[in-house]
Design a protein around this motif. Sequence first.
Motif, PDB file in Angstrom:
ATOM      1  N   GLY A  76     -50.482   9.580  14.750  1.00  0.00           N
ATOM      2  CA  GLY A  76     -51.665   9.298  13.951  1.00  0.00           C
ATOM      3  C   GLY A  76     -51.666  10.121  12.676  1.00  0.00           C
ATOM      4  N   ASN A  77     -51.316  11.400  12.801  1.00  0.00           N
ATOM      5  CA  ASN A  77     -51.222  12.265  11.619  1.00  0.00           C
ATOM      6  C   ASN A  77     -50.089  11.826  10.701  1.00  0.00           C
ATOM      7  OD1 ASN A  77     -53.393  13.995  12.116  1.00  0.00           O
ATOM      8  ND2 ASN A  77     -52.199  15.299  13.467  1.00  0.00           N
ATOM      9  N   LEU A  78     -48.991  11.399  11.297  1.00  0.00           N
ATOM     10  CA  LEU A  78     -47.859  10.911  10.508  1.00  0.00           C
ATOM     11  C   LEU A  78     -48.276   9.672   9.711  1.00  0.00           C
ATOM     12  CD1 LEU A  78     -44.879  11.354   9.845  1.00  0.00           C
ATOM     13  CD2 LEU A  78     -44.274   9.927  11.802  1.00  0.00           C
ATOM     14  N   CYS A  79     -49.055   8.801  10.342  1.00  0.00           N
ATOM     15  CA  CYS A  79     -49.553   7.603   9.640  1.00  0.00           C
ATOM     16  C   CYS A  79     -50.451   7.992   8.461  1.00  0.00           C
ATOM     17  CB  CYS A  79     -50.343   6.719  10.603  1.00  0.00           C
ATOM     18  SG  CYS A  79     -49.329   5.849  11.822  1.00  0.00           S
ATOM     19  N   MET A  80     -51.267   9.019   8.652  1.00  0.00           N
ATOM     20  CA  MET A  80     -52.192   9.444   7.596  1.00  0.00           C
ATOM     21  C   MET A  80     -51.455   9.952   6.369  1.00  0.00           C
ATOM     22  SD  MET A  80     -55.200  11.403   9.736  1.00  0.00           S
ATOM     23  CE  MET A  80     -55.888  12.106   8.239  1.00  0.00           C
ATOM     24  N   TYR A  81     -50.369  10.706   6.596  1.00  0.00           N
ATOM     25  CA  TYR A  81     -49.705  11.370   5.470  1.00  0.00           C
ATOM     26  C   TYR A  81     -48.495  10.596   4.935  1.00  0.00           C
ATOM     27  CZ  TYR A  81     -52.638  15.429   6.184  1.00  0.00           C
ATOM     28  OH  TYR A  81     -53.724  16.260   6.276  1.00  0.00           O
ATOM     29  N   SER A  82     -47.844   9.833   5.792  1.00  0.00           N
ATOM     30  CA  SER A  82     -46.632   9.125   5.355  1.00  0.00           C
ATOM     31  C   SER A  82     -46.811   7.610   5.348  1.00  0.00           C
ATOM     32  CB  SER A  82     -45.456   9.503   6.260  1.00  0.00           C
ATOM     33  OG  SER A  82     -45.242  10.892   6.233  1.00  0.00           O
ATOM     34  N   GLY A  83     -47.935   7.135   5.888  1.00  0.00           N
ATOM     35  CA  GLY A  83     -48.181   5.700   5.933  1.00  0.00           C
ATOM     36  C   GLY A  83     -47.683   5.092   7.229  1.00  0.00           C
ATOM     37  N   PRO A  84     -48.419   4.138   7.781  1.00  0.00           N
ATOM     38  CA  PRO A  84     -48.022   3.518   9.052  1.00  0.00           C
ATOM     39  C   PRO A  84     -46.697   2.768   8.973  1.00  0.00           C
ATOM     40  CG  PRO A  84     -49.907   2.383   8.081  1.00  0.00           C
ATOM     41  CD  PRO A  84     -49.703   3.621   7.302  1.00  0.00           C
ATOM     42  N   GLN A  85     -46.342   2.267   7.783  1.00  0.00           N
ATOM     43  CA  GLN A  85     -45.093   1.514   7.670  1.00  0.00           C
ATOM     44  C   GLN A  85     -43.889   2.391   8.001  1.00  0.00           C
ATOM     45  OE1 GLN A  85     -44.989  -1.961   6.959  1.00  0.00           O
ATOM     46  NE2 GLN A  85     -42.983  -1.533   7.868  1.00  0.00           N
ATOM     47  N   GLN A  86     -43.949   3.669   7.613  1.00  0.00           N
ATOM     48  CA  GLN A  86     -42.835   4.576   7.915  1.00  0.00           C
ATOM     49  C   GLN A  86     -42.679   4.750   9.414  1.00  0.00           C
ATOM     50  OE1 GLN A  86     -42.627   8.245   5.674  1.00  0.00           O
ATOM     51  NE2 GLN A  86     -41.523   9.309   7.296  1.00  0.00           N
ATOM     52  N   VAL A  87     -43.801   4.839  10.126  1.00  0.00           N
ATOM     53  CA  VAL A  87     -43.747   4.974  11.590  1.00  0.00           C
ATOM     54  C   VAL A  87     -43.162   3.713  12.210  1.00  0.00           C
ATOM     55  CG1 VAL A  87     -45.118   5.305  13.682  1.00  0.00           C
ATOM     56  CG2 VAL A  87     -45.703   6.564  11.599  1.00  0.00           C
TER      57      VAL A  87
ATOM     58  N   ILE B 292     -57.160   4.357  20.723  1.00  0.00           N
ATOM     59  CA  ILE B 292     -58.219   3.803  19.873  1.00  0.00           C
ATOM     60  C   ILE B 292     -58.259   4.534  18.532  1.00  0.00           C
ATOM     61  CG2 ILE B 292     -60.736   3.647  19.595  1.00  0.00           C
ATOM     62  CD1 ILE B 292     -60.917   3.096  22.599  1.00  0.00           C
ATOM     63  N   GLU B 293     -58.262   5.863  18.594  1.00  0.00           N
ATOM     64  CA  GLU B 293     -58.349   6.665  17.372  1.00  0.00           C
ATOM     65  C   GLU B 293     -57.117   6.465  16.487  1.00  0.00           C
ATOM     66  OE1 GLU B 293     -58.950  10.482  19.073  1.00  0.00           O
ATOM     67  OE2 GLU B 293     -61.053  10.109  19.554  1.00  0.00           O
ATOM     68  N   THR B 294     -55.936   6.330  17.112  1.00  0.00           N
ATOM     69  CA  THR B 294     -54.706   6.133  16.340  1.00  0.00           C
ATOM     70  C   THR B 294     -54.707   4.786  15.636  1.00  0.00           C
ATOM     71  OG1 THR B 294     -53.508   7.499  17.957  1.00  0.00           O
ATOM     72  CG2 THR B 294     -52.183   6.164  16.450  1.00  0.00           C
ATOM     73  N   ILE B 295     -55.163   3.754  16.327  1.00  0.00           N
ATOM     74  CA  ILE B 295     -55.241   2.423  15.705  1.00  0.00           C
ATOM     75  C   ILE B 295     -56.241   2.444  14.549  1.00  0.00           C
ATOM     76  CG2 ILE B 295     -55.906   0.012  16.080  1.00  0.00           C
ATOM     77  CD1 ILE B 295     -54.748   0.313  18.944  1.00  0.00           C
ATOM     78  N   GLY B 296     -57.320   3.215  14.714  1.00  0.00           N
ATOM     79  CA  GLY B 296     -58.286   3.345  13.627  1.00  0.00           C
ATOM     80  C   GLY B 296     -57.664   3.996  12.400  1.00  0.00           C
ATOM     81  N   VAL B 297     -56.854   5.030  12.628  1.00  0.00           N
ATOM     82  CA  VAL B 297     -56.168   5.706  11.519  1.00  0.00           C
ATOM     83  C   VAL B 297     -55.220   4.741  10.817  1.00  0.00           C
ATOM     84  CG1 VAL B 297     -54.453   7.494  10.970  1.00  0.00           C
ATOM     85  CG2 VAL B 297     -56.378   8.030  12.476  1.00  0.00           C
ATOM     86  N   ILE B 298     -54.510   3.924  11.596  1.00  0.00           N
ATOM     87  CA  ILE B 298     -53.591   2.941  11.011  1.00  0.00           C
ATOM     88  C   ILE B 298     -54.369   1.902  10.195  1.00  0.00           C
ATOM     89  CG2 ILE B 298     -52.008   1.031  11.560  1.00  0.00           C
ATOM     90  CD1 ILE B 298     -51.121   2.646  14.016  1.00  0.00           C
ATOM     91  N   GLY B 299     -55.487   1.447  10.747  1.00  0.00           N
ATOM     92  CA  GLY B 299     -56.197   0.313  10.157  1.00  0.00           C
ATOM     93  C   GLY B 299     -57.096   0.627   8.999  1.00  0.00           C
ATOM     94  N   ILE B 300     -57.203   1.893   8.607  1.00  0.00           N
ATOM     95  CA  ILE B 300     -58.139   2.222   7.535  1.00  0.00           C
ATOM     96  C   ILE B 300     -57.581   1.884   6.147  1.00  0.00           C
ATOM     97  CG2 ILE B 300     -57.446   4.619   7.098  1.00  0.00           C
ATOM     98  CD1 ILE B 300     -60.492   5.281   7.094  1.00  0.00           C
ATOM     99  N   ILE B 301     -56.256   1.777   6.010  1.00  0.00           N
ATOM    100  CA  ILE B 301     -55.667   1.437   4.704  1.00  0.00           C
ATOM    101  C   ILE B 301     -55.101   0.019   4.747  1.00  0.00           C
ATOM    102  CG2 ILE B 301     -55.127   3.841   4.197  1.00  0.00           C
ATOM    103  CD1 ILE B 301     -52.216   3.248   4.821  1.00  0.00           C
ATOM    104  N   ASP B 302     -54.881  -0.561   3.583  1.00  0.00           N
ATOM    105  CA  ASP B 302     -54.438  -1.962   3.514  1.00  0.00           C
ATOM    106  C   ASP B 302     -53.105  -2.174   4.226  1.00  0.00           C
ATOM    107  OD1 ASP B 302     -52.402  -1.277   1.325  1.00  0.00           O
ATOM    108  OD2 ASP B 302     -54.268  -0.843   0.294  1.00  0.00           O
ATOM    109  N   GLU B 303     -52.184  -1.237   4.053  1.00  0.00           N
ATOM    110  CA  GLU B 303     -50.874  -1.345   4.687  1.00  0.00           C
ATOM    111  C   GLU B 303     -51.017  -1.445   6.194  1.00  0.00           C
ATOM    112  OE1 GLU B 303     -47.875   2.122   5.431  1.00  0.00           O
ATOM    113  OE2 GLU B 303     -47.489   1.383   3.401  1.00  0.00           O
ATOM    114  N   GLY B 304     -51.917  -0.632   6.741  1.00  0.00           N
ATOM    115  CA  GLY B 304     -52.141  -0.643   8.183  1.00  0.00           C
ATOM    116  C   GLY B 304     -52.804  -1.917   8.661  1.00  0.00           C
ATOM    117  N   LYS B 305     -53.755  -2.440   7.886  1.00  0.00           N
ATOM    118  CA  LYS B 305     -54.434  -3.678   8.268  1.00  0.00           C
ATOM    119  C   LYS B 305     -53.426  -4.830   8.347  1.00  0.00           C
ATOM    120  CE  LYS B 305     -58.668  -2.291   5.806  1.00  0.00           C
ATOM    121  NZ  LYS B 305     -59.436  -1.661   6.881  1.00  0.00           N
TER     122      LYS B 305
END
Length: 509
Positions: free
Chosen positions: A282-293, A320-333
């Motif tokens: 989840g932290n990795l998604c926040m700082y590097s973007g979910p696409q990198q993960v 749940i919290e991790t999916i929320g972190v992913i989904g907050i930015i357009d790339e994650g959505k």
Amino acid sequence: MDLPLATLIERLRVDEDTLPILLQVKAFVVAATSSAIKNIVKASHLHYLFNCLHTNDREQIEVTCFILNSLLPIVDPLEVLMQLSQSIQNGLTHQSDVVRHLALKELGRIITTVEGAGALSESPEVIRQTVKLIADEDMSVASAAVNFLSDYGCTSPNIARTLLSHDPESSLETLKAVMSKSDAIRYRVFEVVCNIQSESQEMLDLCIDSGIISHLVKELSDDDVLLRVTCCAMLADMASSQHSLNYLEQAGVVSKMVEMLKNSHLEPFSDLYIPGVLKFFGNLCMYSGPQQVVDMYPGFCDTLFNIFHSNEPSNKQVAIETIGVIGIIDEGKLILVDQGQKCVSFVKEICRIMSSGAQDMRLRAVNVMGQLLDHRQVNPEKVDAVLPITLSWYKLISSTPMDTILSLCKQPFLAIRCSGFHLLNTIAGCSWGIEAMSDFPTMTEYLLDRSTESDKASKEAKYEVVQTLVQSPRFAHVFGNQNYLKFRQFVKEGPFYVESELSTAIEEA
């Protein structure tokens, strides 16, 4: 100094029957205001009080600590360090946990200024003794020592060096000696170092050079599952800054975490450490973007949805919290919607929990729904691609989504009520959201009715919804000019405006 108090404290120096005198001092201190004795009580006066701690009498110790806790905060911390350093150091080794707490609390006050932290760094023996308290049998004392050393080390790189450099005057050898005592104590030392490294790249470099961070990373491969659980959780917390993530990637932690996630179904006790692994990603998604993960581990979303549908509550919560972190930015959505039916099933289940789950899970579900529908972190160039996605998720809330959201805003539980308003505020920031709110009967009347909320938090949360609507360039067009003027007046009056009986009567007339 006020004569009665001065006389009493002076008597402590010569009178052997100290407890009755201390009780009189306590009564005086309780009755006096701090302003009345501020700039009068000096560090030298407190020396006699510290001497009263040389006893086995529990009552005398507790009374003395009460007085010191009352008087120390009104004395200049540098003066305390200069004149009472030995007394503080004696307090750190006192047999009473109350006195050890007092000493740690005062050291924490001393380092609130740069000058105090710098002066304390000139007293290496005091710091070494504090390090030893990480291994204290009293958990609250040990936790206080961890918090103090973390704050002290984070003050500046120079201060951190007094703890972590290989210089003979530093406390590094004491830290390593403390680490060897037990697994639990070792992780307390890891906590101190992880807190310090989070400050900057320079601090991280000091922690790496100490060898303690690399020791923590090695424990990720430990066969002891409970140690791995603690290690995963700590590394997840550590991965909350970009410089830390860069190091963890270079150290092979990211690839190791991917491997652990892939093989979780093969490990009998993986449920214990998976929450830490998910938090890390989840932290990795926040700082590097979910696409990198997803690029590193293409099956990440599949694994995440599977864990969400598991029967393990702690895993479900973190998923749940991790999916929320992913989904907050357009790339994650866009990544989530590409998962097709799995994403739809997730959103439907989140909506079910939001309406009828246990209170703590409802809060998480409402917050995640807000993150999924949020457009504030969407790139303007991708808004057209994201709007249909968020609208489709909104429609999954229920057959009457707006009715469901307003029911949250009317819940008796304050936390859920405010989270409902925050979700409504998110929707107010969407172009389709304004239309959905306008189409809902009584929405205008409800938002403008100040009598529906009685507490400060709810009034503020509702006010934010109205403010968001007024700030939208489409609001007047959708709600009409007359409503726009009413909403604008509501915002102008502020969240806590109370209508007078006269103005109400005039309106009704």
